[in-house]
Design an enzyme around this catalytic site. Structure first.
Site, PDB file in Angstrom:
ATOM      1  N   LYS A  42       0.832  -1.214   0.000  1.00  0.00           N
ATOM      2  CA  LYS A  42       0.000   0.000   0.000  1.00  0.00           C
ATOM      3  C   LYS A  42       0.864   1.261   0.000  1.00  0.00           C
ATOM      4  CE  LYS A  42      -4.040  -2.023   2.329  1.00  0.00           C
ATOM      5  NZ  LYS A  42      -3.527  -3.315   2.825  1.00  0.00           N
ATOM      6  N   PHE A  43       1.647   1.424  -1.069  1.00  0.00           N
ATOM      7  CA  PHE A  43       2.456   2.634  -1.191  1.00  0.00           C
ATOM      8  C   PHE A  43       1.549   3.856  -1.084  1.00  0.00           C
ATOM      9  CE2 PHE A  43       4.865  -0.527  -3.727  1.00  0.00           C
ATOM     10  CZ  PHE A  43       6.049  -0.500  -3.013  1.00  0.00           C
ATOM     11  N   ASP A  75       2.934   7.614  -0.918  1.00  0.00           N
ATOM     12  CA  ASP A  75       3.775   8.798  -0.712  1.00  0.00           C
ATOM     13  C   ASP A  75       4.016   9.462  -2.065  1.00  0.00           C
ATOM     14  OD1 ASP A  75       5.618  10.622   0.482  1.00  0.00           O
ATOM     15  OD2 ASP A  75       6.094   9.104   1.979  1.00  0.00           O
TER      16      ASP A  75
HETATM   17  O1  6AU Z   1      -8.921 -12.004   5.939  1.00  0.00           O
HETATM   18  P1  6AU Z   1      -8.298 -11.079   6.955  1.00  0.00           P
HETATM   19  O2  6AU Z   1      -9.271 -10.109   7.526  1.00  0.00           O
HETATM   20  O3  6AU Z   1      -7.544 -11.821   8.016  1.00  0.00           O
HETATM   21  O4  6AU Z   1      -7.140 -10.263   6.188  1.00  0.00           O
HETATM   22  C1  6AU Z   1      -7.420  -9.370   5.159  1.00  0.00           C
HETATM   23  C2  6AU Z   1      -6.140  -8.885   4.515  1.00  0.00           C
HETATM   24  C3  6AU Z   1      -5.222  -8.071   5.423  1.00  0.00           C
HETATM   25  C4  6AU Z   1      -5.488  -6.625   5.056  1.00  0.00           C
HETATM   26  O5  6AU Z   1      -4.322  -5.820   5.166  1.00  0.00           O
HETATM   27  C5  6AU Z   1      -5.938  -6.723   3.600  1.00  0.00           C
HETATM   28  O6  6AU Z   1      -6.488  -8.027   3.422  1.00  0.00           O
HETATM   29  N1  6AU Z   1      -6.962  -5.726   3.185  1.00  0.00           N
HETATM   30  C6  6AU Z   1      -6.766  -4.898   2.061  1.00  0.00           C
HETATM   31  C7  6AU Z   1      -5.743  -5.108   1.051  1.00  0.00           C
HETATM   32  C8  6AU Z   1      -5.455  -6.414   0.532  1.00  0.00           C
HETATM   33  O7  6AU Z   1      -5.231  -4.180   0.475  1.00  0.00           O
HETATM   34  C9  6AU Z   1      -7.662  -3.872   1.785  1.00  0.00           C
HETATM   35  C10 6AU Z   1      -8.859  -3.757   2.521  1.00  0.00           C
HETATM   36  O8  6AU Z   1      -9.704  -2.940   2.229  1.00  0.00           O
HETATM   37  N2  6AU Z   1      -9.062  -4.643   3.545  1.00  0.00           N
HETATM   38  C11 6AU Z   1      -8.164  -5.614   3.890  1.00  0.00           C
HETATM   39  O9  6AU Z   1      -8.449  -6.382   4.799  1.00  0.00           O
HETATM   40  O10 6AU Z   1      -3.878  -8.411   5.084  1.00  0.00           O
END
Ligand code: 6AU
Length: 380
Positions: free
Chosen positions: A105-106, A108
């Site tokens: 998730k850059f 900057d």
């Molecule tokens: O299935 P979980 O809830 O254990 O993990 C979800 C994973 C985590 C979050 O950093 C990521 O998905 N995530 C992201 C991403 C992939 O960018 C965006 C978001 O809106 N919600 C989210 O959970 O590693």
């Protein structure tokens, strides 16, 4: 899904049909891999240490098409470019047939994200096929990452052999793909391919016999045919998944356009700006992190990947799935893939916390694939 999303041809098209039209090399590869493995599952490998990360990749690899990392939460991440965690993950990716997605998730300014992507300790671009961006800084950050990837791509098939001579004629030889991190940084990923050079201590080129101490730096760029660092493969790690070639060197970007967390600030207007940025950088942007498909224009063929996914226990009602008490909201594969038109589900704790993660990963794979088959009319 709004009407233009629901009617969009990519909702009904099969992954194989979309692959045939995909111009983004990595999107094309991923769609074919999904078709081959009958999987639209990404594992979110949010585990505490590198040992667990690697054994998880080996165990769950057969069920997934993408292995998602947060390298900065993994204790003991080994940064060595040839033998470290990224390289070993690469070997497992080749063996089981999956892509590596660093969920960095850059967020900057362009110059900073370029360095975060290509340099530093992690050198993410070397081992992650896919990364994502939180587009808060604006479109130039997307373009900056695209430029960095293009630049990296232009030099990656060359192995840099650097030889240093101090005085006459003491010589040491190494290559910058990792034997010497400090030297690797000097000719790091952001620097253009220089012609072979010679420098002496006064900064001018050439050599003079009368000068006692001369440092000569010679770099030669040798073509490497294999689409990976040839000496990055440890013994026993040379297996390649059958039925498909190795992934292309082209990297891909996902734009974080919608979030799964409650109360997030991503408005429809913000999501539209993300769609615009994707269309303007089609060579690099392969899709979105979103809660469904974001293909609305006729030419759109972006891949949507969706986090916030859990299944209720076997036999329980779908509505039993809620959240994690920390803002995360969960939906089921049938809602996200079937109703909202997402292509890939991203699952972390739903699999990681299960008593039998391997079997649970298969259950998620089957459910998400079934939702895709139903959406595309291949099975009701
Ligand atoms: O299935 P979980 O809830 O254990 O993990 C979800 C994973 C985590 C979050 O950093 C990521 O998905 N995530 C992201 C991403 C992939 O960018 C965006 C978001 O809106 N919600 C989210 O959970 O590693």
């Amino acid at each position: 899904m709004c009407a233009s999303q629901a009617r969009h041809p990519t909702v009904k098209a099969t992954f194989a049909q979309r692959a045939a039209k995909a111009t983004h090399p990595l999107a094309n590869y991923l769609l074919r891999l999904m078709d081959l493995k009958q999987s639209n599952l990404c594992l979110s490998a949010d585990v505490p240490n590198a040992r667990e990360l690697l054994s998880l990749a080996d165990a769950i690899g057969p069920s997934i098409v993408i292995f998602k990392t947060h390298y900065d939460l993994v204790a003991g991440w080994d940064y060595h470019p040839k033998t470290g965690t990224g390289a070993r993950l690469g070997a497992l990716a080749r063996k089981h047939g999956f892509l590596i997605f660093e969920d960095r998730k850059f967020g900057d300014i362009g110059h900073t994200v370029q360095l975060q992507y290509t340099a530093g300790t992690a050198r993410i671009i070397d081992w992650a096929h896919i990364v994502n961006i939180n587009m808060i800084p604006g479109k130039p950050a997307v373009k900056a990452l695209a430029d960095a990837a293009k630049h990296w791509r232009s030099r990656v098939n060359y192995e840099v052999n650097t030889s240093v001579t101090v005085g006459t004629p003491v010589s040491d030889s190494f290559n910058d793909n990792g034997d010497d991190d400090e030297e690797a940084d000097k000719v790091g990923a952001m620097h253009p391919l220089p012609p072979p050079t010679q420098h002496n201590e006064t900064g001018t080129t050439g050599r003079k016999g009368s000068i006692v101490s001369i440092t000569t730096l010679t770099q030669s760029f040798e073509p490497v045919d294999s689409p990976r660092f040839p000496n990055a493969i440890a013994e026993g790690e040379e297996l390649v998944y059958p039925g498909i070639e190795e992934p292309p060197w082209e990297r891909g970007l996902l734009i974080l356009a919608q979030m799964s967390s409650a109360g997030n600030y991503m408005t429809p207007e913000y999501t539209r700006a993300c769609q615009e940025a994707a269309r303007e950088n089609k060579d690099f942007v392969m899709g979105f992190i979103a809660q469904g498909t974001l293909n609305t224009e006729p030419d759109d063929d972006f891949i949507s990947m969706t986090p916030g996914v859990q299944l209720p226990p076997e036999g329980a009602e779908e509505d039993a799935v809620m959240g994690d008490g920390l803002g995360q909201q969960y939906n089921t594969p049938s809602k996200l893939v079937g109703d909202a038109g997402s292509d890939i589900i991203i699952v972390g704790r739903g699999i990681l916390k299960a008593g039998a993660p391997r079997a649970e990963a298969e259950r998620y794979r089957r459910r998400a694939w079934k939702a895709y088959l139903a959406r595309t009319g291949q099975r009701t």
